[in-house]
Write an enzyme that holds these catalytic residues in place. Structure first.
Site, PDB file in Angstrom:
ATOM      1  N   PHE A 234       0.941  -1.140   0.013  1.00 26.89           N
ATOM      2  CA  PHE A 234      -0.065  -0.059  -0.061  1.00 26.89           C
ATOM      3  C   PHE A 234       0.708   1.468  -0.059  1.00 26.89           C
ATOM      4  O   PHE A 234       0.376   2.290   0.498  1.00 26.89           O
ATOM      5  CB  PHE A 234      -1.026  -0.211   1.270  1.00 26.89           C
ATOM      6  N   ASN A 578      -6.606  -8.953 -16.737  1.00 26.36           N
ATOM      7  CA  ASN A 578      -7.181 -10.100 -16.083  1.00 26.36           C
ATOM      8  C   ASN A 578      -8.320  -9.805 -15.335  1.00 26.36           C
ATOM      9  O   ASN A 578      -8.227  -9.171 -14.200  1.00 26.36           O
ATOM     10  CB  ASN A 578      -6.199 -10.917 -15.301  1.00 26.36           C
ATOM     11  N   PRO A 579      -9.683 -10.008 -15.889  1.00 24.42           N
ATOM     12  CA  PRO A 579     -10.810  -9.466 -15.194  1.00 24.42           C
ATOM     13  C   PRO A 579     -10.910  -9.738 -14.118  1.00 24.42           C
ATOM     14  O   PRO A 579     -11.316  -9.076 -13.058  1.00 24.42           O
ATOM     15  CB  PRO A 579     -11.746  -9.817 -16.206  1.00 24.42           C
ATOM     16  N   LYS A 647      -4.131   0.658 -18.900  1.00 21.84           N
ATOM     17  CA  LYS A 647      -3.586   1.964 -18.080  1.00 21.84           C
ATOM     18  C   LYS A 647      -3.100   1.712 -16.648  1.00 21.84           C
ATOM     19  O   LYS A 647      -2.387   2.255 -16.097  1.00 21.84           O
ATOM     20  CB  LYS A 647      -4.783   2.934 -17.891  1.00 21.84           C
ATOM     21  N   GLU A 651      -4.382   1.619  -8.148  1.00 19.42           N
ATOM     22  CA  GLU A 651      -4.896   2.563  -7.014  1.00 19.42           C
ATOM     23  C   GLU A 651      -6.234   3.189  -7.317  1.00 19.42           C
ATOM     24  O   GLU A 651      -6.830   3.642  -6.413  1.00 19.42           O
ATOM     25  CB  GLU A 651      -3.727   3.705  -6.822  1.00 19.42           C
TER      26      GLU A 651
HETATM   27 MO1  MOS Z   1       1.592   3.052  -4.330  1.00 19.22          MO
HETATM   28  S1  MOS Z   1       0.834   4.108  -2.626  1.00 19.22           S
HETATM   29  O1  MOS Z   1       1.988   3.819  -5.241  1.00 19.22           O
HETATM   30  O2  MOS Z   1       2.757   1.844  -3.588  1.00 19.22           O
END
Ligand code: MOS
Length: 685
Positions: A234, A578-579, A647, A651
């Site tokens: 994260f 990969n849906p 794309k 995040e």
């Molecule tokens: Mo992410 S917050 O760009 O590791």
């Protein structure tokens, strides 16, 4: 040959994970291992007066203690994007810049012995007054150093606001938030002569190995970092973490492999967090809903140790047409843990402010919030004037609205009751910048007809292995069963990290180039492709992912409890590799947004300056019972400027959800929530 890209596939390492065969950093057996436990500063500012090593050195199993007096010297030039990074300079002097700064490492034969001695280690401090109180008008506030999200001025904001029929001017606040990956940071390091070997839990083994080499004044080819399986990051594992630096120091001093694993509180106190933000948004609109001006100013906290940018205003330059747009970013240096990228950095708090303010504009105009967005859809980049490489926000909004049943919504607030509960719905539009960075990939045609594809990528649990296997298979025009993917190793060549939503685009690009070279030479031998030049660095393109998020909430007016009943996200993220994995990624992001909206908040004691809720008992994260049915899907989209038309979905799921929920809470209650998280007490006020 059927394409593998675009097909839903389960994780290639799924079986290894559920059977426990997959090893995370702290699981890997290493002979002769010793264990280091970190001791963190308990004061927010001052100096270490003494570390009383004599009190613990005779305890069972203790090999020794490292503090600023005996630690190996580190090269102060080591850093990252913004230059030298003082957070890397561990145990170099007695200065304490924040509570949570490592002041010692206790090394022992077993983890239990190291922990017992670390808890017993007396550390005394010369405490100095600290400042950990963030506010936008703090006297130390200064313009942020920008390497992206530069301040902009288009048109005359004041004149357009003065000419507007409706002006919304409000402040929005978000607190310190912590990445909180499931796997705590852990590293094991050992020296083989001059060579430094490490197993680490991180997002970017190549760049982290480079940082480690600089810190220890080693030639880069002498440092080798592996990061086989990672239980989330994260953002907090994008940097060379304290666990790795301290493990390498201890391995050097004690002449054997040393493992350093942070405890959960130490992950909160010593790794990275999203800074608190305080944002001013002013929007002026004509009576017909056309925007005249958007002014977005964001202040965020930083540490003087490390430059950092929380790019809250980036999407303000992308989402809506307006005659005048002004953005500003300011940084407030405090005696706090240095902030770093977390789950949609900049965009997540920035979109909460902008998309809440847009909802307030819709309220004041008496127009449908969906219609307001559609009326202000730009033809070209609102600031740059450049064409969008691809833009499917309208498709996200319309298809999301159709599936959600938005057209039957009564836009007036506080009109719906179900027994004792108030209900409401809200939406938000979002964008997230897309791009690709150079990486190198090597492909070897093996005698048995398989292909070894090697790239220094990392799989945080997102499905990178699975996606890259499919990309390689299609690029080589073979089935996925003939691809042997090697990742997670700094020795595999330069590679972008798993961050910035640019893993799949960056690594896929290099793999495709290598595959083309191999095919050009008849699929024999070994080729390496190094994608020099940077798509992500091209200034003149408007390249973004887009999404629309819809939320339905219930609010209990007696207790202030908000529950999210429904979430729906429609995403335009280019071609979906990969849906199954991509859906999982954006759903996870939306849960992160829900968690941001309702739960997550790092709290400080103003007297000590310390985090007081640095664990999962005190720092609340959305758990299973908080998460409703989530619908997430993708509109057809294709990015012409990035190989494969991808794309990135990393995040964007984190962005927008908090505003959609806050807007739904207003719709339920008639009261705006301009500070996150939307706690019970704030609802009751
Ligand atoms: Mo992410 S917050 O760009 O590791």
């Amino acid at each position: 040959m059927k394409n593998a890209v675009g097909v839903a596939q389960p994780r290639v390492e799924g079986r290894a994970k559920v059977t426990g065969a997959a090893r995370y950093a702290a699981d890997v057996p290493v002979p002769g291992l010793a264990f280091g436990v970190v001791v963190l500063s308990t004061v927010s500012r001052g100096r270490v007066l003494d570390v009383d090593v004599s009190a613990v050195q005779d305890m069972a199993g203790v090999l020794g203690v490292i503090d600023h007096r005996n630690a190996p010297r580190l090269d102060p030039a080591a850093g990252g994007f913004f230059g030298p990074d003082g957070q890397l300079q561990l145990l170099q002097d007695e200065v304490i810049p924040f509570a949570g700064r490592p002041v010692a490492l206790v090394v022992a034969e077993t983890l239990e012995q190291a922990r017992t001695a670390a808890e017993a280690l007396p550390v005394t401090y010369d405490e100095e007054p600290h400042d950990t109180a963030f506010s936008a008008d703090h006297p130390a506030s200064r313009p942020a150093v920008t390497i992206f999200d530069e301040p902009v001025d288009v048109g005359d904001v004041e004149a357009e606001l003065a000419a507007s029929s409706v002006v919304v001017e409000e402040r929005y606040r978000t607190p310190e938030e912590h990445c909180s990956a499931m796997e705590p940071h852990s590293a094991t390091a050992w020296w083989e002569g001059e060579r430094l070997e490490a197993i680490d839990s991180d997002q970017a083994p190549f760049s982290i190995a480079r940082t480690l080499a600089t810190l220890f004044s080693l030639s880069p080819d002498l440092v080798h970092v592996r990061t086989e399986h990672v239980g989330g990051g994260f953002g907090s594992k994008g940097l060379c973490g304290p666990q790795l630096i301290l493990a390498a120091m201890a391995a050097l001093l004690f002449g054997r492999p040393v493992r350093v694993t942070l405890t959960r509180p130490q992950v909160f106190l010593a790794t990275a967090m999203r800074p608190a933000t305080d944002q001013l948004v002013r929007i002026g609109a004509d009576a017909d809903g056309r925007l005249r001006a958007i002014h977005h100013e964001a202040a965020f906290e930083i540490s003087p140790l490390v430059e950092y940018l929380e790019g809250c205003t980036e999407l303000t330059k992308t989402l809506y047409a307006a005659r005048a747009i002004r953005t500003r970013l300011s940084a407030v240096p405090l005696d706090i843990l240095p902030p770093y990228s977390m789950r949609g950095p900049g965009a997540a708090p920035g979109s909460f402010a902008l998309e809440s303010a847009m909802d307030e504009v819709a309220e004041r105009l008496g127009v449908d919030p969906l219609e307001l967005r559609l009326r202000n859809e730009p033809v070209t980049g609102p600031v740059s004037g450049l064409p969008f490489s691809s833009r499917n926000l309208v498709a996200c909004l319309r298809e999301g609205a159709r599936r959600f049943g938005w057209d039957t919504r009564d836009h007036r607030p506080r009109r719906r009751r179900e027994g004792a509960l108030l209900t409401g719905t809200g939406l938000a539009a979002t964008s997230f910048s897309a791009g690709a960075f150079p990486s190198s990939a090597t492909i070897t045609a093996e005698p048995d007809g398989t292909f070894t594809v090697a790239i220094g990528a990392t799989d945080l649990g997102t499905g990178a292995r699975t996606a890259l296997t499919a990309i390689a298979a299609d690029a080589l025009a073979v089935g996925t069963e003939r691809i042997r993917l090697r990742i997670s190793d700094s020795g595999l060549g330069p590679a972008w990290g798993a961050g910035g939503s640019r893993g799949t685009t960056s690594w896929g690009w290099a793999i495709i180039e290598a595959a083309e070279k191999l095919r050009a030479q008849g699929c024999r031998g070994t080729v390496t492709a190094d994608t020099t030049g940077s798509l992500g660095g091209l200034p003149a393109r408007e390249r973004h992912s887009f999404s629309a998020v819809f939320a339905e909430v219930t609010v209990d007016p007696m207790t202030g409890e908000v529950r999210v009943r429904r979430l729906l996200g429609m995403f335009a993220v280019g071609r979906v590799v990969n849906p199954l994995m991509a859906r999982s990624q954006v759903v996870g992001g939306m849960i992160g947004g829900l968690s941001m909206a309702l739960h997550e908040e790092g709290l400080r004691d103003p007297v000590s300056g310390r985090h007081v809720n640095a664990d999962f008992a005190g720092y609340h994260i959305a758990a299973h019972a908080d998460v409703p049915d989530i619908e997430a899907d993708f509109v057809p989209d294709h990015e012409p400027g990035i190989p494969m038309g991808v794309k990135g979905a990393g995040e964007i799921g984190n962005v927008g959800t908090a505003a959609a929920i806050a807007n739904a809470v207003w719709h339920a209650t008639g009261v705006r929530q301009r500070s996150l998280p939307i706690r019970l007490d704030r609802v009751l006020e």
